[in-house]
Write a protein that holds these residues in place. Sequence first.
Motif, PDB file in Angstrom:
ATOM      1  N   LYS A   1       0.834  -1.202   0.000  1.00  0.00           N
ATOM      2  CA  LYS A   1       0.000   0.000   0.000  1.00  0.00           C
ATOM      3  C   LYS A   1       0.874   1.260   0.000  1.00  0.00           C
ATOM      4  O   LYS A   1       0.587   2.245  -0.691  1.00  0.00           O
ATOM      5  CB  LYS A   1      -0.903   0.000   1.219  1.00  0.00           C
ATOM      6  CG  LYS A   1      -1.883   1.177   1.251  1.00  0.00           C
ATOM      7  CD  LYS A   1      -2.689   1.222   2.541  1.00  0.00           C
ATOM      8  CE  LYS A   1      -3.604   0.029   2.656  1.00  0.00           C
ATOM      9  NZ  LYS A   1      -4.495   0.138   3.840  1.00  0.00           N
TER      10      LYS A   1
ATOM     11  N   ALA B   1      -5.981   2.385  -1.908  1.00  0.00           N
ATOM     12  CA  ALA B   1      -6.474   2.361  -0.521  1.00  0.00           C
ATOM     13  C   ALA B   1      -7.629   1.389  -0.359  1.00  0.00           C
ATOM     14  O   ALA B   1      -7.750   0.700   0.666  1.00  0.00           O
ATOM     15  CB  ALA B   1      -6.903   3.768  -0.118  1.00  0.00           C
ATOM     16  N   LEU B   2      -8.498   1.298  -1.375  1.00  0.00           N
ATOM     17  CA  LEU B   2      -9.646   0.390  -1.280  1.00  0.00           C
ATOM     18  C   LEU B   2      -9.245  -1.055  -1.530  1.00  0.00           C
ATOM     19  O   LEU B   2      -9.655  -1.969  -0.805  1.00  0.00           O
ATOM     20  CB  LEU B   2     -10.715   0.810  -2.288  1.00  0.00           C
ATOM     21  CG  LEU B   2     -11.416   2.155  -2.019  1.00  0.00           C
ATOM     22  CD1 LEU B   2     -12.347   2.501  -3.163  1.00  0.00           C
ATOM     23  CD2 LEU B   2     -12.169   2.122  -0.704  1.00  0.00           C
TER      24      LEU B   2
ATOM     25  N   ALA C   1      -7.035  -2.598   1.356  1.00  0.00           N
ATOM     26  CA  ALA C   1      -7.501  -2.431   2.736  1.00  0.00           C
ATOM     27  C   ALA C   1      -7.386  -3.756   3.496  1.00  0.00           C
ATOM     28  O   ALA C   1      -7.494  -4.836   2.924  1.00  0.00           O
ATOM     29  CB  ALA C   1      -8.942  -1.935   2.743  1.00  0.00           C
ATOM     30  N   ALA C   2      -7.164  -3.667   4.810  1.00  0.00           N
ATOM     31  CA  ALA C   2      -7.009  -4.870   5.640  1.00  0.00           C
ATOM     32  C   ALA C   2      -8.286  -5.705   5.617  1.00  0.00           C
ATOM     33  O   ALA C   2      -9.389  -5.163   5.792  1.00  0.00           O
ATOM     34  CB  ALA C   2      -6.683  -4.456   7.074  1.00  0.00           C
TER      35      ALA C   2
ATOM     36  N   GLY D   1     -11.740  -5.365   7.870  1.00  0.00           N
ATOM     37  CA  GLY D   1     -11.873  -4.014   8.406  1.00  0.00           C
ATOM     38  C   GLY D   1     -13.076  -3.288   7.811  1.00  0.00           C
ATOM     39  O   GLY D   1     -13.749  -3.760   6.892  1.00  0.00           O
ATOM     40  N   TRP D   2     -13.317  -2.062   8.350  1.00  0.00           N
ATOM     41  CA  TRP D   2     -14.487  -1.296   7.903  1.00  0.00           C
ATOM     42  C   TRP D   2     -14.347  -0.918   6.442  1.00  0.00           C
ATOM     43  O   TRP D   2     -15.310  -0.988   5.686  1.00  0.00           O
ATOM     44  CB  TRP D   2     -14.624  -0.045   8.771  1.00  0.00           C
ATOM     45  CG  TRP D   2     -15.869   0.739   8.448  1.00  0.00           C
ATOM     46  CD1 TRP D   2     -17.102   0.558   8.971  1.00  0.00           C
ATOM     47  CD2 TRP D   2     -15.977   1.821   7.512  1.00  0.00           C
ATOM     48  NE1 TRP D   2     -18.005   1.444   8.433  1.00  0.00           N
ATOM     49  CE2 TRP D   2     -17.327   2.243   7.530  1.00  0.00           C
ATOM     50  CE3 TRP D   2     -15.077   2.462   6.665  1.00  0.00           C
ATOM     51  CZ2 TRP D   2     -17.800   3.273   6.729  1.00  0.00           C
ATOM     52  CZ3 TRP D   2     -15.543   3.490   5.870  1.00  0.00           C
ATOM     53  CH2 TRP D   2     -16.877   3.892   5.897  1.00  0.00           C
ATOM     54  N   ILE D   3     -13.149  -0.485   6.024  1.00  0.00           N
ATOM     55  CA  ILE D   3     -12.947  -0.072   4.631  1.00  0.00           C
ATOM     56  C   ILE D   3     -13.172  -1.239   3.681  1.00  0.00           C
ATOM     57  O   ILE D   3     -13.827  -1.107   2.637  1.00  0.00           O
ATOM     58  CB  ILE D   3     -11.538   0.523   4.447  1.00  0.00           C
ATOM     59  CG1 ILE D   3     -11.397   1.827   5.240  1.00  0.00           C
ATOM     60  CG2 ILE D   3     -11.248   0.769   2.965  1.00  0.00           C
ATOM     61  CD1 ILE D   3     -10.032   2.459   5.126  1.00  0.00           C
ATOM     62  N   ALA D   4     -12.620  -2.413   4.064  1.00  0.00           N
ATOM     63  CA  ALA D   4     -12.762  -3.583   3.194  1.00  0.00           C
ATOM     64  C   ALA D   4     -14.226  -4.003   3.050  1.00  0.00           C
ATOM     65  O   ALA D   4     -14.673  -4.383   1.962  1.00  0.00           O
ATOM     66  CB  ALA D   4     -11.933  -4.741   3.748  1.00  0.00           C
TER      67      ALA D   4
ATOM     68  N   ARG E   1     -16.020  -1.238   0.802  1.00  0.00           N
ATOM     69  CA  ARG E   1     -15.234  -0.683  -0.312  1.00  0.00           C
ATOM     70  C   ARG E   1     -16.083  -0.317  -1.506  1.00  0.00           C
ATOM     71  O   ARG E   1     -15.830   0.680  -2.186  1.00  0.00           O
ATOM     72  CB  ARG E   1     -14.136  -1.654  -0.710  1.00  0.00           C
ATOM     73  CG  ARG E   1     -14.610  -2.964  -1.273  1.00  0.00           C
ATOM     74  CD  ARG E   1     -13.433  -3.859  -1.637  1.00  0.00           C
ATOM     75  NE  ARG E   1     -12.573  -4.087  -0.470  1.00  0.00           N
ATOM     76  CZ  ARG E   1     -11.526  -4.910  -0.479  1.00  0.00           C
ATOM     77  NH1 ARG E   1     -11.228  -5.576  -1.592  1.00  0.00           N
ATOM     78  NH2 ARG E   1     -10.781  -5.064   0.595  1.00  0.00           N
TER      79      ARG E   1
END
Length: 399
Positions: A12, A56-57, A60-61, A64-67, A70
């Motif tokens: 990343k 970033a998308l 993402a881990a 996680g919230w982003i993943a 996304r």
Amino acid sequence: MSAERRVAVARKGVHLSGAACLLLLGADSLTLASLSQLLAALAAILVALVWSAAAALALAAPGGWIASHRWQIALLLGSITAATLLGLFLAAKIHMGPSAAFQREHFVPNSEVQAQRSDPEIGWAPSGPPSIVGQRLNTIDPARAHVIILGDSILYGQSVEEAETAPFLMGQALHDHQVLNLSVSGYSVEQYWLYLRRVLPHTHPKLVMIGVFTGNDFQLTGREFTPWGHSKPLYREEKGELVRVNSAEDCIDGLSQSLLFRPLWRDQARALALSQLLCTPRELETGDVERLIARLFAEIESLGRAAGARVVFVLLPNRYELNIYAPVETFYLSRYAVLKRLLLDGAHETVDTYPELLRHPRAELDGAFQSDSSHFTASGHRIVADYLVKVIDEKGYLR
């Protein structure tokens, strides 16, 4: 931190660092040197933003919230981007009227000075019936013979009251004739010709005086754009005929009068540079401009003679031409010598105010010009008016 997690963070970081470098490169290259360079810089910035968001998308881990959100985030970012582009496009299409620079040059609030409107033939012109002429709203008296004064902001009298202008003062001295001030701010030689052609049929002219400003009349006549963000007519002499050769009118006026460009006009130089870059307006070579102006002088004289009037050209210098301590400014700004040569070569009746102005002491001469070294103060207008009335009497222009 596990080895897999460290690899994901490193990956990343590489993507985000690459995107940041591309963004900085694009921002550093964002100049108005050429259209290709401008578009390349904007494209680099857009790619960098998309790259960083995608990295970033996508990286993402897991869990996680982003993943887990996304696709919603991607949809939101895409919607914002699309809305921004659509907003810019619509802002470019929404016309707000002439630019702030044009309004400052051509309209004085809370006065009787006429607001200018776009004119397909002349570029811009006073609105109103044929009996009302010039930016000062002079009303033609059909029962009287007329002395017509036509020029740009110099004879219109920028930043002075009408009663202080040279044409008004001349009208007080020439009692047997009505002096009409047809002058309009920003006009150049082809606009003198076009506006005179429009107004003459409604007058009884005995004398037509054309004020030729040596500071920018030559330069503006050879262009289809102005320093105020408005297009103007551009002609060229081709095979003995005057041919209109504009190619960027719609682009110039569309950009300069758009909602999108409104904030840019706070920096007039940058706004003009961008307009020239995007619209690529035409500008004649020096030799073509000389031939064009010589032909326009002849056309103006023919118009006046056909209406039964004497035609006289009045050379109006700027302050630099009268100041030996500013040779560089004189060299780059003045076209006094060229314009005078064209008038003499065409055997046109010419009144040169240069020698008359030089007769005055330096302190008095300094007080005759405003701080821009181009426009006359009230005392400067008085000097010009007195001299022109004297010349009219001595040479019998009205006899």
